[in-house]
Motif scaffolding. Structure first.
Motif, mmCIF file in Angstrom:
data_model
loop_
_atom_site.group_PDB
_atom_site.id
_atom_site.type_symbol
_atom_site.label_atom_id
_atom_site.label_comp_id
_atom_site.label_asym_id
_atom_site.label_seq_id
_atom_site.Cartn_x
_atom_site.Cartn_y
_atom_site.Cartn_z
ATOM 1 N N THR A 285 0.817 -1.207 0.000
ATOM 2 C CA THR A 285 0.000 0.000 0.000
ATOM 3 C C THR A 285 0.848 1.253 0.000
ATOM 4 O O THR A 285 0.441 2.275 -0.540
ATOM 5 C CB THR A 285 -0.961 0.028 1.206
ATOM 6 O OG1 THR A 285 -0.194 0.013 2.402
ATOM 7 C CG2 THR A 285 -1.906 -1.146 1.182
ATOM 8 N N SER B 291 -1.156 4.899 -7.337
ATOM 9 C CA SER B 291 -2.580 5.140 -7.149
ATOM 10 C C SER B 291 -3.339 4.743 -8.406
ATOM 11 O O SER B 291 -2.920 5.019 -9.520
ATOM 12 C CB SER B 291 -2.819 6.620 -6.858
ATOM 13 O OG SER B 291 -4.189 6.882 -6.793
ATOM 14 N N ASN C 83 -10.376 4.157 -1.089
ATOM 15 C CA ASN C 83 -10.461 3.157 -0.035
ATOM 16 C C ASN C 83 -11.927 2.868 0.260
ATOM 17 O O ASN C 83 -12.771 3.747 0.095
ATOM 18 C CB ASN C 83 -9.790 3.665 1.241
ATOM 19 C CG ASN C 83 -8.306 3.850 1.082
ATOM 20 O OD1 ASN C 83 -7.664 3.183 0.283
ATOM 21 N ND2 ASN C 83 -7.744 4.773 1.840
ATOM 22 N N GLU D 166 -10.571 -1.998 2.473
ATOM 23 C CA GLU D 166 -9.938 -2.309 1.186
ATOM 24 C C GLU D 166 -9.179 -1.082 0.687
ATOM 25 O O GLU D 166 -9.719 0.016 0.668
ATOM 26 C CB GLU D 166 -10.988 -2.690 0.142
ATOM 27 C CG GLU D 166 -11.758 -3.937 0.473
ATOM 28 C CD GLU D 166 -12.808 -4.266 -0.575
ATOM 29 O OE1 GLU D 166 -12.627 -3.908 -1.767
ATOM 30 O OE2 GLU D 166 -13.813 -4.870 -0.201
ATOM 31 N N HIS D 167 -7.931 -1.316 0.298
ATOM 32 C CA HIS D 167 -7.102 -0.241 -0.250
ATOM 33 C C HIS D 167 -6.585 -0.683 -1.621
ATOM 34 O O HIS D 167 -5.891 -1.700 -1.731
ATOM 35 C CB HIS D 167 -5.921 0.049 0.677
ATOM 36 C CG HIS D 167 -4.993 1.083 0.145
ATOM 37 N ND1 HIS D 167 -5.281 2.432 0.181
ATOM 38 C CD2 HIS D 167 -3.791 0.970 -0.466
ATOM 39 C CE1 HIS D 167 -4.283 3.102 -0.372
ATOM 40 N NE2 HIS D 167 -3.370 2.240 -0.771
ATOM 41 N N ALA E 277 -6.880 -5.102 -4.696
ATOM 42 C CA ALA E 277 -6.898 -4.348 -3.443
ATOM 43 C C ALA E 277 -6.288 -5.174 -2.321
ATOM 44 O O ALA E 277 -6.396 -6.406 -2.300
ATOM 45 C CB ALA E 277 -8.326 -3.959 -3.078
#
Length: 175
Positions: free
Chosen positions: A17, A22, A27, A57-58, A65
């Motif tokens: 992360t 990106s 998120n 979730e990222h 994710a």
């Protein structure tokens, strides 16, 4: 050893992360209700599994994710030969990767620990591969196999590994 594996999984996830590009996605958090059917040896002692969970979730790449989840699960004891087996309750904490195959359909794998809530309970190694569908509008449903591997001691110096397994469903609302 289990704590080291959990720490390693969390460290890898945090690294992903931190260094991932990106993807433009945001998120997400979700809150879910869970129900399961014990399978294998667990089915001999437990009727059902109920619980709830929170998941974060990222996004780390397109369609992928990193996930963190925590919850509460109760294996509800059944009566065997006239003796009521006590329920087993735990707090599962897991990290994983979720990959969307299509816009709604996804696969997910998680590793972590299930921490027993009763005095003297052991920490189990938890693993959970699954699939699901995100209907959009904040509704998600998933189906998974989940196993908790627990080392036990028979009191004579011999250790044994027991796995509590279930097929579980999760109905979640995300925001």
């Amino acid at each position: 050893m289990k704590k080291i594996l959990l720490a390693a999984a969390l460290l890898v996830g945090v690294s992903f992360t931190t260094f991932a590009q990106s993807t433009g996605s945001a998120n997400r958090f979700s809150i879910g209700l869970e129900g399961g059917a014990p399978i294998g040896d667990a089915a001999d002692f437990y009727n059902a599994v109920i619980g709830g969970s929170i998941k974060f979730e990222h996004p780390i790449a397109t369609s992928t994710a990193f996930t963190l989840s925590a919850g509460y699960s109760a294996y509800l004891g059944k009566t065997v030969a006239g003796i009521k087996n006590p329920s087993y309750t735990a707090i599962p904490i897991k990290a994983g990767i979720k990959y969307h195959f299509t816009e709604g359909f996804y696969g997910e794998g998680q590793l972590g620990a299930a921490i027993g809530t009763k005095s003297g309970s052991k920490v189990a190694f938890a693993y959970a591969p699954g699939i699901g569908y995100d209907f959009g509008g904040g509704v998600d449903i998933g189906l998974r196999y989940e196993g908790w591997a627990i080392k036990t001691n028979n009191g004579l110096g011999n250790s044994n590994s027991v796995t509590l397994s279930q097929i579980a469903a999760r109905l979640a609302f995300s925001f």
